[in-house]
Design a protein around this motif. Structure first.
Motif, PDB file in Angstrom:
ATOM      1  N   PHE A  72       0.816  -1.211   0.000  1.00 46.45           N
ATOM      2  CA  PHE A  72       0.000   0.000   0.000  1.00 46.45           C
ATOM      3  C   PHE A  72       0.854   1.267   0.000  1.00 46.45           C
ATOM      4  O   PHE A  72       0.384   2.341  -0.390  1.00 46.45           O
ATOM      5  CB  PHE A  72      -0.921  -0.016   1.223  1.00 46.45           C
ATOM      6  CG  PHE A  72      -1.915   1.107   1.293  1.00 46.45           C
ATOM      7  CD1 PHE A  72      -2.687   1.467   0.201  1.00 46.45           C
ATOM      8  CD2 PHE A  72      -2.108   1.810   2.483  1.00 46.45           C
ATOM      9  CE1 PHE A  72      -3.621   2.498   0.267  1.00 46.45           C
ATOM     10  CE2 PHE A  72      -3.032   2.837   2.571  1.00 46.45           C
ATOM     11  CZ  PHE A  72      -3.788   3.185   1.460  1.00 46.45           C
ATOM     12  N   SER A  73       2.099   1.149   0.416  1.00 43.78           N
ATOM     13  CA  SER A  73       2.948   2.324   0.607  1.00 43.78           C
ATOM     14  C   SER A  73       3.059   3.227  -0.621  1.00 43.78           C
ATOM     15  O   SER A  73       2.971   4.454  -0.492  1.00 43.78           O
ATOM     16  CB  SER A  73       4.346   1.885   1.066  1.00 43.78           C
ATOM     17  OG  SER A  73       5.122   2.992   1.433  1.00 43.78           O
ATOM     18  N   PRO A  74       3.230   2.709  -1.848  1.00 41.54           N
ATOM     19  CA  PRO A  74       3.271   3.607  -3.012  1.00 41.54           C
ATOM     20  C   PRO A  74       1.964   4.377  -3.215  1.00 41.54           C
ATOM     21  O   PRO A  74       1.977   5.532  -3.651  1.00 41.54           O
ATOM     22  CB  PRO A  74       3.536   2.651  -4.184  1.00 41.54           C
ATOM     23  CG  PRO A  74       4.162   1.451  -3.571  1.00 41.54           C
ATOM     24  CD  PRO A  74       3.502   1.313  -2.233  1.00 41.54           C
ATOM     25  N   HIS A 120      11.440   5.229   5.460  1.00 43.02           N
ATOM     26  CA  HIS A 120      10.137   4.576   5.592  1.00 43.02           C
ATOM     27  C   HIS A 120       9.892   3.550   4.480  1.00 43.02           C
ATOM     28  O   HIS A 120       9.703   2.353   4.746  1.00 43.02           O
ATOM     29  CB  HIS A 120       9.031   5.631   5.604  1.00 43.02           C
ATOM     30  CG  HIS A 120       7.654   5.070   5.781  1.00 43.02           C
ATOM     31  ND1 HIS A 120       7.217   4.511   6.958  1.00 43.02           N
ATOM     32  CD2 HIS A 120       6.608   4.965   4.909  1.00 43.02           C
ATOM     33  CE1 HIS A 120       5.972   4.102   6.829  1.00 43.02           C
ATOM     34  NE2 HIS A 120       5.581   4.357   5.585  1.00 43.02           N
ATOM     35  N   ASP A 121       9.891   4.000   3.235  1.00 40.83           N
ATOM     36  CA  ASP A 121       9.659   3.086   2.116  1.00 40.83           C
ATOM     37  C   ASP A 121      10.811   2.095   1.961  1.00 40.83           C
ATOM     38  O   ASP A 121      10.603   0.933   1.570  1.00 40.83           O
ATOM     39  CB  ASP A 121       9.471   3.864   0.818  1.00 40.83           C
ATOM     40  CG  ASP A 121       8.130   4.586   0.759  1.00 40.83           C
ATOM     41  OD1 ASP A 121       7.233   4.245   1.558  1.00 40.83           O
ATOM     42  OD2 ASP A 121       7.983   5.484  -0.085  1.00 40.83           O
ATOM     43  N   LEU A 122      12.009   2.539   2.264  1.00 42.96           N
ATOM     44  CA  LEU A 122      13.184   1.690   2.112  1.00 42.96           C
ATOM     45  C   LEU A 122      13.128   0.477   3.035  1.00 42.96           C
ATOM     46  O   LEU A 122      13.514  -0.634   2.633  1.00 42.96           O
ATOM     47  CB  LEU A 122      14.457   2.492   2.389  1.00 42.96           C
ATOM     48  CG  LEU A 122      15.784   1.751   2.196  1.00 42.96           C
ATOM     49  CD1 LEU A 122      15.915   1.264   0.746  1.00 42.96           C
ATOM     50  CD2 LEU A 122      16.954   2.666   2.565  1.00 42.96           C
ATOM     51  N   LEU A 123      12.627   0.657   4.256  1.00 42.71           N
ATOM     52  CA  LEU A 123      12.520  -0.469   5.180  1.00 42.71           C
ATOM     53  C   LEU A 123      11.567  -1.531   4.611  1.00 42.71           C
ATOM     54  O   LEU A 123      11.864  -2.730   4.648  1.00 42.71           O
ATOM     55  CB  LEU A 123      12.057   0.006   6.555  1.00 42.71           C
ATOM     56  CG  LEU A 123      12.259  -0.979   7.722  1.00 42.71           C
ATOM     57  CD1 LEU A 123      12.269  -0.217   9.057  1.00 42.71           C
ATOM     58  CD2 LEU A 123      11.195  -2.058   7.772  1.00 42.71           C
ATOM     59  N   PHE A 124      10.447  -1.076   4.080  1.00 43.17           N
ATOM     60  CA  PHE A 124       9.514  -2.001   3.432  1.00 43.17           C
ATOM     61  C   PHE A 124      10.213  -2.762   2.305  1.00 43.17           C
ATOM     62  O   PHE A 124      10.066  -3.981   2.177  1.00 43.17           O
ATOM     63  CB  PHE A 124       8.323  -1.252   2.857  1.00 43.17           C
ATOM     64  CG  PHE A 124       7.244  -0.906   3.851  1.00 43.17           C
ATOM     65  CD1 PHE A 124       6.744  -1.862   4.722  1.00 43.17           C
ATOM     66  CD2 PHE A 124       6.698   0.366   3.897  1.00 43.17           C
ATOM     67  CE1 PHE A 124       5.733  -1.563   5.609  1.00 43.17           C
ATOM     68  CE2 PHE A 124       5.685   0.679   4.788  1.00 43.17           C
ATOM     69  CZ  PHE A 124       5.199  -0.287   5.656  1.00 43.17           C
ATOM     70  N   THR A 182      -4.277  -4.273   9.411  1.00 47.25           N
ATOM     71  CA  THR A 182      -3.543  -3.205   8.740  1.00 47.25           C
ATOM     72  C   THR A 182      -3.388  -3.533   7.259  1.00 47.25           C
ATOM     73  O   THR A 182      -3.337  -4.710   6.899  1.00 47.25           O
ATOM     74  CB  THR A 182      -2.149  -3.035   9.366  1.00 47.25           C
ATOM     75  OG1 THR A 182      -1.455  -4.291   9.339  1.00 47.25           O
ATOM     76  CG2 THR A 182      -2.224  -2.513  10.782  1.00 47.25           C
ATOM     77  N   PRO A 183      -3.349  -2.503   6.395  1.00 45.63           N
ATOM     78  CA  PRO A 183      -3.509  -1.090   6.710  1.00 45.63           C
ATOM     79  C   PRO A 183      -4.976  -0.711   6.904  1.00 45.63           C
ATOM     80  O   PRO A 183      -5.855  -1.220   6.207  1.00 45.63           O
ATOM     81  CB  PRO A 183      -2.941  -0.389   5.471  1.00 45.63           C
ATOM     82  CG  PRO A 183      -3.187  -1.364   4.353  1.00 45.63           C
ATOM     83  CD  PRO A 183      -3.047  -2.734   4.958  1.00 45.63           C
TER      84      PRO A 183
END
Length: 219
Positions: A72-74, A120-124, A182-183
């Motif tokens: 979902f992050s993008p 944030h996105d990098l950890l995912f 989540t999310p």
């Protein structure tokens, strides 16, 4: 559509599982595109928010342990750019269980150290795309250290009484909102996403609910 896990049984699961794709509903003002009790639910008053900024608040309850949050992050990155003036976006990490708490600690430590936006996105990506072992507090600290963060300072902040209190506060808020997976999106502490088919629908719902709140506030 798959059923969301209960709050108590969410140990290794994420709540939003995708079904077949669908498009956002039309914008015919004569009929609301989403239904209370279906795609979203109205929460009981008094409404509980993360902040008292006066802006309409959009909150994503998420976890770095959740692959669907990673997927979902993008969409979230684009959503944040498209939210109208008067709406603010916030993240609340879900401490559903002992295995998720280290990720919540890592989130707040990264935020306090000013590296959240770039990590944030990098950890995912590292955890789910590259299959990098990021699960324990030690492994999470190693990830941030690889990004130039002082490991000792990171761990000190992540395990501090301040973060303990924040996680306890988050858990109480998430329970009050009735979040069990989540999310999940919560708008102004008043509306919670519910039966969602896919990420585009969740984005469309979020925009629509935020606009309803802006209209109600006369903004």
């Amino acid at each position: 559509m798959f059923k969301l896990p209960s709050f108590r049984s969410a140990a290794l699961l994420c709540g939003l599982l995708l079904a077949s794709a669908c498009t956002a509903a039309g914008t015919d003002s004569a009929q609301a595109p989403f239904t209370d009790g279906n795609e979203y639910v109205t929460l009981p008053a008094p409404y509980q928010r993360v902040s008292n900024s006066g802006k309409v608040e959009v909150v994503e309850v998420f976890s770095y342990a959740c692959i669907h949050c990673a997927e979902f992050s993008p969409y979230v990155d684009q959503l944040r750019k498209e939210l109208p003036a008067g709406v603010e976006f916030k993240l609340v990490p879900a401490p559903f269980n002992d295995s998720w708490v280290p990720f919540a600690r890592g989130y707040y430590a990264a935020k306090k150290m000013g590296v959240l936006d770039r990590t944030h996105d990098l950890l995912f990506d590292k955890k789910f795309k590259d299959q990098y072992p990021i699960n324990s507090m030690d492994e999470i600290a190693s990830f941030y250290a690889s990004q130039g963060v002082n490991r000792e300072q990171f761990l000190k902040i992540a395990t501090s009484p301040e973060i303990d209190a924040q996680i306890k506060k988050d858990l109480a808020l998430i329970q009050a909102w009735g979040v069990d997976g989540t999310p999940t999106i919560v708008v102004d502490g008043k509306y919670r996403s519910n039966n969602i088919k896919d990420f585009p629908q969740l984005v469309a719902l979020t925009k629509w609910l935020a606009q309803q709140e802006l209209n109600a506030k006369g903004k």
